[in-house]
Design an enzyme around this catalytic site. Structure first.
Site, mmCIF file in Angstrom:
data_model
loop_
_atom_site.group_PDB
_atom_site.id
_atom_site.type_symbol
_atom_site.label_atom_id
_atom_site.label_comp_id
_atom_site.label_asym_id
_atom_site.label_seq_id
_atom_site.Cartn_x
_atom_site.Cartn_y
_atom_site.Cartn_z
ATOM 1 N N ASP A 1 -23.449 -5.749 17.243
ATOM 2 C CA ASP A 1 -24.143 -7.013 17.899
ATOM 3 C C ASP A 1 -24.830 -6.470 19.162
ATOM 4 O O ASP A 1 -24.386 -5.475 19.581
ATOM 5 C CB ASP A 1 -23.262 -8.086 18.015
ATOM 6 C CG ASP A 1 -24.040 -9.388 18.445
ATOM 7 O OD1 ASP A 1 -25.527 -9.592 17.970
ATOM 8 O OD2 ASP A 1 -23.430 -10.486 19.053
ATOM 9 N N ARG B 1 -30.954 -7.866 22.029
ATOM 10 C CA ARG B 1 -30.823 -7.854 23.721
ATOM 11 C C ARG B 1 -31.180 -6.298 24.220
ATOM 12 O O ARG B 1 -31.700 -6.195 25.186
ATOM 13 C CB ARG B 1 -29.457 -8.223 24.118
ATOM 14 C CG ARG B 1 -29.165 -9.628 24.398
ATOM 15 C CD ARG B 1 -27.794 -10.045 24.391
ATOM 16 N NE ARG B 1 -27.293 -10.018 22.949
ATOM 17 C CZ ARG B 1 -25.941 -10.134 22.873
ATOM 18 N NH1 ARG B 1 -25.137 -10.377 23.826
ATOM 19 N NH2 ARG B 1 -25.632 -10.212 21.460
ATOM 20 N N TRP B 2 -30.704 -5.368 23.532
ATOM 21 C CA TRP B 2 -31.076 -3.997 23.841
ATOM 22 C C TRP B 2 -32.654 -3.828 23.901
ATOM 23 O O TRP B 2 -33.063 -3.138 24.752
ATOM 24 C CB TRP B 2 -30.398 -2.998 22.906
ATOM 25 C CG TRP B 2 -30.526 -1.433 23.111
ATOM 26 C CD1 TRP B 2 -29.602 -0.773 23.728
ATOM 27 C CD2 TRP B 2 -31.485 -0.663 22.644
ATOM 28 N NE1 TRP B 2 -30.239 0.668 24.019
ATOM 29 C CE2 TRP B 2 -31.176 0.528 23.341
ATOM 30 C CE3 TRP B 2 -32.737 -0.822 21.882
ATOM 31 C CZ2 TRP B 2 -32.131 1.864 23.034
ATOM 32 C CZ3 TRP B 2 -33.693 0.369 21.927
ATOM 33 C CH2 TRP B 2 -33.223 1.328 22.325
ATOM 34 N N ARG C 1 -37.985 -6.692 18.851
ATOM 35 C CA ARG C 1 -36.534 -6.666 18.232
ATOM 36 C C ARG C 1 -36.374 -5.601 17.327
ATOM 37 O O ARG C 1 -35.390 -4.775 17.140
ATOM 38 C CB ARG C 1 -36.354 -7.978 17.575
ATOM 39 C CG ARG C 1 -36.258 -9.173 18.826
ATOM 40 C CD ARG C 1 -35.758 -10.533 17.931
ATOM 41 N NE ARG C 1 -34.681 -10.582 17.133
ATOM 42 C CZ ARG C 1 -33.365 -10.452 17.645
ATOM 43 N NH1 ARG C 1 -33.359 -10.873 18.911
ATOM 44 N NH2 ARG C 1 -32.511 -10.452 16.914
ATOM 45 N N HIS D 1 -33.163 -2.681 16.284
ATOM 46 C CA HIS D 1 -32.443 -2.507 15.026
ATOM 47 C C HIS D 1 -32.731 -0.682 14.511
ATOM 48 O O HIS D 1 -31.696 -0.285 14.288
ATOM 49 C CB HIS D 1 -33.279 -3.259 13.898
ATOM 50 C CG HIS D 1 -32.772 -4.588 14.209
ATOM 51 N ND1 HIS D 1 -31.695 -5.086 14.603
ATOM 52 C CD2 HIS D 1 -33.630 -5.796 14.128
ATOM 53 C CE1 HIS D 1 -31.837 -6.373 14.753
ATOM 54 N NE2 HIS D 1 -33.089 -6.927 14.427
ATOM 55 N N GLU E 1 -26.808 -15.801 7.180
ATOM 56 C CA GLU E 1 -27.335 -16.580 8.048
ATOM 57 C C GLU E 1 -28.604 -15.757 8.348
ATOM 58 O O GLU E 1 -29.580 -16.460 8.883
ATOM 59 C CB GLU E 1 -26.418 -16.913 9.217
ATOM 60 C CG GLU E 1 -25.628 -17.905 9.111
ATOM 61 C CD GLU E 1 -24.278 -17.386 8.181
ATOM 62 O OE1 GLU E 1 -24.189 -16.276 8.186
ATOM 63 O OE2 GLU E 1 -23.585 -18.083 7.520
ATOM 64 N N ARG F 1 -33.824 -15.529 9.634
ATOM 65 C CA ARG F 1 -34.825 -15.168 10.827
ATOM 66 C C ARG F 1 -36.197 -14.810 10.323
ATOM 67 O O ARG F 1 -36.264 -15.027 9.302
ATOM 68 C CB ARG F 1 -34.162 -13.620 11.231
ATOM 69 C CG ARG F 1 -32.783 -13.560 11.890
ATOM 70 C CD ARG F 1 -32.219 -12.358 12.321
ATOM 71 N NE ARG F 1 -31.034 -12.577 13.205
ATOM 72 C CZ ARG F 1 -30.612 -11.601 14.134
ATOM 73 N NH1 ARG F 1 -31.281 -10.551 14.245
ATOM 74 N NH2 ARG F 1 -29.354 -11.769 14.397
ATOM 75 N N LEU G 1 -14.138 9.289 3.251
ATOM 76 C CA LEU G 1 -14.353 8.022 4.238
ATOM 77 C C LEU G 1 -15.000 7.048 3.082
ATOM 78 O O LEU G 1 -16.095 7.250 2.546
ATOM 79 C CB LEU G 1 -15.234 8.024 5.246
ATOM 80 C CG LEU G 1 -15.600 6.920 5.976
ATOM 81 C CD1 LEU G 1 -14.491 6.097 6.691
ATOM 82 C CD2 LEU G 1 -16.817 7.077 7.024
HETATM 83 C C1 FPP Z 1 -27.211 -7.838 15.645
HETATM 84 O O1 FPP Z 1 -28.118 -7.761 16.572
HETATM 85 C C2 FPP Z 1 -27.571 -6.764 14.456
HETATM 86 C C3 FPP Z 1 -27.983 -7.013 13.290
HETATM 87 C C4 FPP Z 1 -28.417 -8.523 12.779
HETATM 88 C C5 FPP Z 1 -28.687 -6.241 12.282
HETATM 89 C C6 FPP Z 1 -27.841 -4.956 12.340
HETATM 90 C C7 FPP Z 1 -28.525 -3.652 11.747
HETATM 91 C C8 FPP Z 1 -28.505 -2.403 12.110
HETATM 92 C C9 FPP Z 1 -27.555 -2.067 13.050
HETATM 93 C C10 FPP Z 1 -29.485 -1.465 11.818
HETATM 94 C C11 FPP Z 1 -29.762 -1.305 10.058
HETATM 95 C C12 FPP Z 1 -28.404 -1.012 9.683
HETATM 96 C C13 FPP Z 1 -28.224 -0.032 8.858
HETATM 97 C C14 FPP Z 1 -26.846 0.099 8.011
HETATM 98 C C15 FPP Z 1 -29.093 1.088 8.573
HETATM 99 P P1 FPP Z 1 -28.891 -9.031 16.982
HETATM 100 O O2 FPP Z 1 -30.094 -8.556 16.434
HETATM 101 O O3 FPP Z 1 -28.256 -10.419 16.521
HETATM 102 O O4 FPP Z 1 -28.934 -8.792 18.506
HETATM 103 P P2 FPP Z 1 -28.921 -9.990 19.666
HETATM 104 O O5 FPP Z 1 -27.817 -10.731 19.442
HETATM 105 O O6 FPP Z 1 -28.951 -9.121 20.804
HETATM 106 O O7 FPP Z 1 -30.265 -10.730 19.609
#
Ligand code: FPP
Length: 249
Positions: free
Chosen positions: A27, A31-32, A40, A44, A74, A78, A138
């Site tokens: 998560d 924000r990053w 956004r 990712h 959910e 988006r 793994l």
């Molecule tokens: C949550 O951050 C993250 C996600 C909804 C997506 C996770 C995806 C990745 C880590 C990259 C792709 C994955 C793979 C396996 C290649 P958020 O967007 O909800 O962050 P926020 O809460 O700060 O808005």
């Protein structure tokens, strides 16, 4: 994947009790990105690099199963542009990493309602699962289009079908039988659940399986999460007194 062991890695190896299964709620990508004035999808993108770090850390530490929450039911709500960016990233990850993961002995499985994926994403998923099948070091599970309640309802339906068809006696419906119908049937339950970005929520992730998992919440945003953070989480885990509802001797 040949970085020398860190002091933390040495410490957790000395202690010995490595969690067999670690699950992670990744998560904080959004924000990053916002903190850097980026869109956004850039978060990712950086998040995908952190996936690589987590896999390497798990390999170095000797974890058997790593289950990552990449895209929830959910998340289909988006904006379409963000969904497209995430799916493109997934396909890119698969194209770039499949050969190395296979070399490292990592078996990749995607868990969730994969019928909702676009054909190209579905093909990429099938490709990496076939390409990495049989890896013995793994198990890397990536939860995609996943929701724990939906998984539990699916398992209940499948069990009910077995009872209806006479393949299973109603009295034989047990926790163990139920677990055989979950996506995670092949693996032990997570010992450790990590959530990044400081949020204290389970967000419909592995609700059945984390019944006795130790929780480790870190304020680190997912794109900044590196193998040292994984080792830190394992060290935290090693300090816990796991009683599974019993008392210690
Ligand atoms: C949550 O951050 C993250 C996600 C909804 C997506 C996770 C995806 C990745 C880590 C990259 C792709 C994955 C793979 C396996 C290649 P958020 O967007 O909800 O962050 P926020 O809460 O700060 O808005």
């Amino acid at each position: 994947m040949s970085t020398p062991p860190s002091a933390r890695l040495e410490a957790l190896r000395l202690h010995g009790a490595i969690p067999r299964h670690i699950a992670i709620i990744m998560d904080g990508n959004g924000r990053w990105a916002r903190e850097r004035g980026l869109a956004r999808p850039a978060g990712h993108q950086a998040g995908a690099r952190a996936v690589r770090e987590a896999v390497e850390g798990a390999l170095h530490a000797g974890v058997e199963v790593l289950t990552l929450f990449a895209f929830s039911h959910e998340n289909w709500q988006r904006p379409q542009a963000e969904i497209d960016a995430l799916m493109a990233l997934l396909e890119e990850y698969i194209a770039k990493e499949a050969a190395e993961l296979r070399r490292e002995g990592v078996t990749v499985r995607m868990l969730g309602d994969l019928d909702r994926l676009a054909p190209s994403a579905r093909e990429a998923v099938d490709r990496i699962e076939a390409h990495t099948a049989g890896g013995a070091r793994l198990a890397l599970n990536i939860c995609l289009s996943y929701g724990a309640r939906a998984e539990i309802v699916r398992a209940a339906r499948r069990l009910a079908e077995r009872v209806r068809d006479g393949a299973l006696d109603l009295d034989a419906v047990t926790e163990a039988n139920f677990a055989t119908e979950l996506y995670t049937a092949a693996w032990p339950d997570p010992d450790l659940l990590v959530r990044t970005s400081g949020e204290m929520r389970l967000s419909n992730f592995l609700l059945w399986q984390v019944a006795y998992a130790e929780l480790h919440v870190t304020p680190v945003l997912w794109p900044d999460f590196g193998r040292e953070d994984l080792y830190e989480a394992i060290l935290d885990f090693q300090g816990r007194d796991r009683r599974f509802g019993r008392v210690t001797a």
